[in-house]
Design an enzyme around this catalytic site. Sequence first.
Site, mmCIF file in Angstrom:
data_model
loop_
_atom_site.group_PDB
_atom_site.id
_atom_site.type_symbol
_atom_site.label_atom_id
_atom_site.label_comp_id
_atom_site.label_asym_id
_atom_site.label_seq_id
_atom_site.Cartn_x
_atom_site.Cartn_y
_atom_site.Cartn_z
ATOM 1 N N THR A 50 48.609 27.168 35.753
ATOM 2 C CA THR A 50 48.655 27.052 37.991
ATOM 3 C C THR A 50 49.715 26.120 37.884
ATOM 4 O OG1 THR A 50 46.565 27.467 38.075
ATOM 5 C CG2 THR A 50 48.144 26.543 40.141
ATOM 6 N N TYR A 140 40.700 25.239 25.703
ATOM 7 C CA TYR A 140 41.286 26.789 27.154
ATOM 8 C C TYR A 140 40.199 27.707 26.479
ATOM 9 C CZ TYR A 140 43.461 27.884 30.309
ATOM 10 O OH TYR A 140 44.033 28.660 31.595
ATOM 11 N N LYS A 168 37.117 25.113 28.899
ATOM 12 C CA LYS A 168 37.618 26.108 29.978
ATOM 13 C C LYS A 168 37.242 26.910 29.312
ATOM 14 C CE LYS A 168 41.096 26.887 33.240
ATOM 15 N NZ LYS A 168 42.887 26.847 33.428
ATOM 16 N N ILE A 208 37.648 24.467 36.439
ATOM 17 C CA ILE A 208 38.904 24.247 36.443
ATOM 18 C C ILE A 208 39.344 25.999 37.605
ATOM 19 C CG2 ILE A 208 40.488 23.975 35.516
ATOM 20 C CD1 ILE A 208 39.546 22.534 33.877
#
Length: 299
Positions: A50, A140, A168, A208
Amino acid sequence: MIGRDELHGVLVPVVTPFLPSGELDLASYTRYVEKLAEHHINGLIINGTTGEAPTVRWDEVVQLTRATQQILKEKHRSIPVIIGTGTNDTLTTIQRTEQAAALGADAVLVVVPYYSKPSQEGIIEHFRRVTEVGVPVIAYEIPARTGVRLTMHTAKTIMEMEGVIGMKDSSDGLELVTELTRQDAGAVLCGDDLYYHAKLSQGASGGILASANLYTDIFIEVHDLVQKGRVMEGKRSFDRVVPLIRKLFQEPNPAPIKWVLANQGVIASDHLRLPMTRISQPLQKELAQLLTGIEAALN
Ligand SMILES: O=C(O)C1=N[C@H](C(=O)O)C[C@H](O)C1
């Protein structure tokens, strides 16, 4: 630095505001993070997907981190600051992780090495080397972006490493969270916004979530309700933002979020660095209508 037990609730991956010229817009960033820090969030992620990690230079990550730490200090808020340091090169990832540690990061977010499609052994070794830096690592997993998927054995092996505090999970399904939490392998955070309620119900300790940049308190409420076992109430609460989440991911993240934040005056411009581009006119119209509807329903 944070540990496994502190990895829960809503962690917000921040956007990186740019001026129309493409330069970093620290004035907008400060306004925006001051606003986010008013919510009971459990972390801020700098330089995630992001945050447009592929086009943000490391010296800019340093500026964003220092600005974030300053804002939190001034506001007397102790929200963990997590920096995205993962690349598809192990040495660069180690160097960035060392630099993040020196900057005072509470943890780092390390994506599974993308593009080169390494073997599962290579991925395990990548994470093992990064944990040697000594700053807590959140692994992640996002196969749709990396081009490689962790096997359950690899995911468990990474989670068991000393120094890895959680994962994540942006895999498109419930298998990873179901199995890792069933085996008590550690904290799993949902990283796939539409699956947020489902993954919380399957044992994720939080998320998240790019979409938690908007209606942050609803995402916090969903987490709190599910944690208290009020799963259906959590779902009803989550249902209010599902149409918005669909629209926010209709075109590549973070362009839609940036458009909304700019439209609300939180940041000055929805500029993205190429090859990312601003959202289409039809999506702008759809988002504007949807947000008006949500506001009306909430008031
Ligand atoms: O930046 C992040 O962290 C996130 N990135 C994901 C993506 O863009 O694929 C989405 C998730 O909401 C958070």
